[in-house]
Design a protein around this motif. Structure first.
Motif, PDB file in Angstrom:
ATOM      1  N   TYR A  82       0.852  -1.190   0.000  1.00 57.73           N
ATOM      2  CA  TYR A  82       0.000   0.000   0.000  1.00 57.73           C
ATOM      3  C   TYR A  82       0.886   1.238   0.000  1.00 57.73           C
ATOM      4  O   TYR A  82       1.916   1.277   0.675  1.00 57.73           O
ATOM      5  N   TYR A  83       0.488   2.236  -0.798  1.00 54.94           N
ATOM      6  CA  TYR A  83       1.143   3.537  -0.703  1.00 54.94           C
ATOM      7  C   TYR A  83       0.069   4.605  -0.556  1.00 54.94           C
ATOM      8  O   TYR A  83      -1.085   4.436  -0.975  1.00 54.94           O
ATOM      9  N   GLU A  84       0.469   5.722   0.035  1.00 54.55           N
ATOM     10  CA  GLU A  84      -0.431   6.870   0.167  1.00 54.55           C
ATOM     11  C   GLU A  84       0.395   8.136   0.053  1.00 54.55           C
ATOM     12  O   GLU A  84       1.437   8.286   0.701  1.00 54.55           O
ATOM     13  N   LEU A  85      -0.056   9.049  -0.795  1.00 57.98           N
ATOM     14  CA  LEU A  85       0.604  10.340  -0.964  1.00 57.98           C
ATOM     15  C   LEU A  85      -0.325  11.413  -0.393  1.00 57.98           C
ATOM     16  O   LEU A  85      -1.490  11.522  -0.799  1.00 57.98           O
ATOM     17  N   ASP A  86       0.182  12.193   0.572  1.00 57.09           N
ATOM     18  CA  ASP A  86      -0.629  13.195   1.267  1.00 57.09           C
ATOM     19  C   ASP A  86      -0.044  14.580   1.090  1.00 57.09           C
ATOM     20  O   ASP A  86       1.178  14.752   0.999  1.00 57.09           O
ATOM     21  N   LYS A  87      -0.924  15.591   1.101  1.00 55.92           N
ATOM     22  CA  LYS A  87      -0.449  16.969   0.991  1.00 55.92           C
ATOM     23  C   LYS A  87       0.020  17.543   2.323  1.00 55.92           C
ATOM     24  O   LYS A  87       0.725  18.548   2.358  1.00 55.92           O
ATOM     25  N   SER A  89       0.444  16.333   6.972  1.00 55.69           N
ATOM     26  CA  SER A  89       0.531  15.230   7.936  1.00 55.69           C
ATOM     27  C   SER A  89      -0.651  15.227   8.911  1.00 55.69           C
ATOM     28  O   SER A  89      -0.555  14.692  10.011  1.00 55.69           O
ATOM     29  N   SER A  90      -1.785  15.806   8.504  1.00 44.76           N
ATOM     30  CA  SER A  90      -2.949  15.897   9.387  1.00 44.76           C
ATOM     31  C   SER A  90      -3.628  14.547   9.611  1.00 44.76           C
ATOM     32  O   SER A  90      -4.290  14.336  10.626  1.00 44.76           O
ATOM     33  N   GLY A  91      -3.485  13.646   8.652  1.00 48.35           N
ATOM     34  CA  GLY A  91      -4.156  12.354   8.753  1.00 48.35           C
ATOM     35  C   GLY A  91      -5.598  12.387   8.284  1.00 48.35           C
ATOM     36  O   GLY A  91      -6.290  11.369   8.309  1.00 48.35           O
ATOM     37  N   ASN A  92      -6.083  13.558   7.835  1.00 45.43           N
ATOM     38  CA  ASN A  92      -7.461  13.683   7.349  1.00 45.43           C
ATOM     39  C   ASN A  92      -7.594  13.100   5.946  1.00 45.43           C
ATOM     40  O   ASN A  92      -6.642  13.120   5.152  1.00 45.43           O
ATOM     41  N   LEU A  93      -8.794  12.603   5.628  1.00 46.21           N
ATOM     42  CA  LEU A  93      -9.044  12.077   4.292  1.00 46.21           C
ATOM     43  C   LEU A  93      -8.847  13.140   3.222  1.00 46.21           C
ATOM     44  O   LEU A  93      -8.426  12.840   2.102  1.00 46.21           O
ATOM     45  N   GLU A  94      -9.140  14.392   3.575  1.00 47.40           N
ATOM     46  CA  GLU A  94      -9.008  15.494   2.617  1.00 47.40           C
ATOM     47  C   GLU A  94      -7.556  15.740   2.193  1.00 47.40           C
ATOM     48  O   GLU A  94      -7.298  16.389   1.176  1.00 47.40           O
ATOM     49  N   SER A  95      -6.617  15.250   3.000  1.00 38.61           N
ATOM     50  CA  SER A  95      -5.205  15.493   2.678  1.00 38.61           C
ATOM     51  C   SER A  95      -4.637  14.456   1.698  1.00 38.61           C
ATOM     52  O   SER A  95      -3.531  14.630   1.190  1.00 38.61           O
ATOM     53  N   VAL A  96      -5.400  13.391   1.415  1.00 42.78           N
ATOM     54  CA  VAL A  96      -4.906  12.329   0.532  1.00 42.78           C
ATOM     55  C   VAL A  96      -4.931  12.793  -0.927  1.00 42.78           C
ATOM     56  O   VAL A  96      -5.982  13.162  -1.454  1.00 42.78           O
ATOM     57  N   ILE A  97      -3.772  12.773  -1.569  1.00 40.28           N
ATOM     58  CA  ILE A  97      -3.659  13.097  -2.991  1.00 40.28           C
ATOM     59  C   ILE A  97      -3.976  11.863  -3.818  1.00 40.28           C
ATOM     60  O   ILE A  97      -4.737  11.911  -4.771  1.00 40.28           O
ATOM     61  N   SER A  98      -3.349  10.726  -3.448  1.00 36.51           N
ATOM     62  CA  SER A  98      -3.630   9.453  -4.104  1.00 36.51           C
ATOM     63  C   SER A  98      -3.184   8.316  -3.186  1.00 36.51           C
ATOM     64  O   SER A  98      -2.339   8.507  -2.306  1.00 36.51           O
ATOM     65  N   ASN A  99      -3.756   7.154  -3.397  1.00 40.72           N
ATOM     66  CA  ASN A  99      -3.354   5.952  -2.659  1.00 40.72           C
ATOM     67  C   ASN A  99      -3.748   4.723  -3.462  1.00 40.72           C
ATOM     68  O   ASN A  99      -4.582   4.804  -4.359  1.00 40.72           O
ATOM     69  N   ASP A 100      -3.145   3.587  -3.152  1.00 41.77           N
ATOM     70  CA  ASP A 100      -3.441   2.372  -3.913  1.00 41.77           C
ATOM     71  C   ASP A 100      -2.919   1.144  -3.179  1.00 41.77           C
ATOM     72  O   ASP A 100      -1.885   1.196  -2.502  1.00 41.77           O
ATOM     73  N   ASN A 101      -3.658   0.042  -3.324  1.00 45.35           N
ATOM     74  CA  ASN A 101      -3.181  -1.288  -2.934  1.00 45.35           C
ATOM     75  C   ASN A 101      -2.633  -1.961  -4.184  1.00 45.35           C
ATOM     76  O   ASN A 101      -3.224  -1.839  -5.267  1.00 45.35           O
ATOM     77  N   LEU A 116       4.850  10.852   1.891  1.00 42.04           N
ATOM     78  CA  LEU A 116       4.660   9.555   1.253  1.00 42.04           C
ATOM     79  C   LEU A 116       4.657   8.471   2.321  1.00 42.04           C
ATOM     80  O   LEU A 116       5.598   8.352   3.096  1.00 42.04           O
ATOM     81  N   LYS A 117       3.584   7.691   2.340  1.00 36.58           N
ATOM     82  CA  LYS A 117       3.450   6.593   3.296  1.00 36.58           C
ATOM     83  C   LYS A 117       3.576   5.269   2.533  1.00 36.58           C
ATOM     84  O   LYS A 117       2.923   5.078   1.502  1.00 36.58           O
ATOM     85  N   LEU A 118       4.424   4.372   3.031  1.00 32.97           N
ATOM     86  CA  LEU A 118       4.656   3.074   2.397  1.00 32.97           C
ATOM     87  C   LEU A 118       4.397   1.947   3.383  1.00 32.97           C
ATOM     88  O   LEU A 118       4.784   2.039   4.542  1.00 32.97           O
ATOM     89  N   LYS A 119       3.747   0.913   2.900  1.00 38.00           N
ATOM     90  CA  LYS A 119       3.518  -0.271   3.731  1.00 38.00           C
ATOM     91  C   LYS A 119       3.798  -1.520   2.902  1.00 38.00           C
ATOM     92  O   LYS A 119       3.216  -1.723   1.839  1.00 38.00           O
ATOM     93  N   ASN A 120       4.726  -2.356   3.377  1.00 34.53           N
ATOM     94  CA  ASN A 120       5.081  -3.630   2.747  1.00 34.53           C
ATOM     95  C   ASN A 120       5.647  -3.435   1.329  1.00 34.53           C
ATOM     96  O   ASN A 120       5.304  -4.179   0.406  1.00 34.53           O
ATOM     97  N   CYS A 121       6.502  -2.436   1.167  1.00 33.71           N
ATOM     98  CA  CYS A 121       7.106  -2.174  -0.141  1.00 33.71           C
ATOM     99  C   CYS A 121       8.387  -1.359   0.026  1.00 33.71           C
ATOM    100  O   CYS A 121       8.685  -0.891   1.121  1.00 33.71           O
ATOM    101  N   LYS A 122       9.122  -1.204  -1.079  1.00 34.13           N
ATOM    102  CA  LYS A 122      10.376  -0.448  -1.086  1.00 34.13           C
ATOM    103  C   LYS A 122      10.341   0.593  -2.195  1.00 34.13           C
ATOM    104  O   LYS A 122       9.778   0.354  -3.266  1.00 34.13           O
ATOM    105  N   LEU A 123      10.975   1.729  -1.933  1.00 32.25           N
ATOM    106  CA  LEU A 123      11.021   2.832  -2.887  1.00 32.25           C
ATOM    107  C   LEU A 123      12.392   2.860  -3.560  1.00 32.25           C
ATOM    108  O   LEU A 123      13.422   2.875  -2.882  1.00 32.25           O
ATOM    109  N   TYR A 124      12.399   2.886  -4.893  1.00 31.94           N
ATOM    110  CA  TYR A 124      13.637   2.903  -5.677  1.00 31.94           C
ATOM    111  C   TYR A 124      13.663   4.111  -6.608  1.00 31.94           C
ATOM    112  O   TYR A 124      12.620   4.532  -7.121  1.00 31.94           O
ATOM    113  N   ALA A 125      14.857   4.630  -6.860  1.00 28.80           N
ATOM    114  CA  ALA A 125      15.031   5.514  -8.009  1.00 28.80           C
ATOM    115  C   ALA A 125      14.755   4.680  -9.252  1.00 28.80           C
ATOM    116  O   ALA A 125      15.099   3.490  -9.292  1.00 28.80           O
TER     117      ALA A 125
END
Length: 200
Positions: A82-87, A89-101, A116-125
């Motif tokens: 799962y990833y989530e990109l937020d505008k 750090s409020s944690g509100n739904l309104e701050s979510v730009i995009s997310n996906d499983n 950028l929030k990451l769960k069970n994944c790695k970020l690469y250039a």
């Protein structure tokens, strides 16, 4: 008494000979004295380190411009991810730009001040990412040439063509849930996402 000493001396000499034979079995200094399993484990760990050494970050929440630099990245899943990109750090739904499983990969473009929030994944250039035999998201002009493709569903399939890797509904050029086969046309700079479907 002499018989006892005689047999004791023979037994002692025999013990010395056995020890000498046992000690000489590994006279080759190049042979490892470690168990085979220990050597195999070390080799396996080195392989894992080599394969994952290029990743920038893994699970967690990161501030763009502080923890990671703005730009485009490839996210590679370690199972169901799962990833989530937020505008902010409020944690509100309104701050979510995009997310996906996802289960294989996603491209993501991130900007200064975002989170950028990451769960069970790695970020690469993008240029340091591992080679993936199968992908769920393609960058047209990089992973895939521009043009027309046939897409085959595995049950109920889904495709999405986006104008960038920001995610979100506003960036979708075309998308469809479908069964069987369909055709799509993609252009350089676009991104193609597939779920339960593959290119033929």
């Amino acid at each position: 008494m002499k018989k006892i000493l005689k047999w004791g001396l023979i037994a002692f000499i025999g013990l010395i000979i056995i020890c000498a034979i046992a000690g000489g079995e590994n006279d080759n200094p190049n042979e490892s004295s470690e168990p085979a399993s220990a050597t195999a484990t070390a080799t396996q760990e080195e392989t894992i380190v080599t394969e994952t050494a290029n990743y920038i970050v893994d699970d967690g929440m990161y501030k763009v411009g502080t923890d990671i630099q703005p730009g485009e990245y490839l996210i590679v899943a370690d199972g169901m991810a799962y990833y989530e990109l937020d505008k902010d750090s409020s944690g509100n739904l309104e701050s979510v730009i995009s997310n996906d499983n996802f289960t294989i990969n996603r491209y993501i473009q991130i900007k200064e001040g975002e989170y950028l929030k990451l769960k069970n994944c790695k970020l690469y250039a993008v240029d340091k990412a591992p080679e993936l035999a199968v992908k769920e998201m393609y960058k047209v002009g990089y992973d895939l040439q521009a043009g027309e493709y046939k897409v085959v569903a595995e049950g109920m399939g889904y495709y999405e063509v986006a104008k960038n890797a920001r995610g979100g509904v506003m960036n979708i050029v075309a998308n469809e849930n479908f069964e069987g086969e369909t055709y799509i046309t993609v252009q350089d700079g676009q991104y193609l996402k597939l779920q339960n479907a593959k290119l033929k």
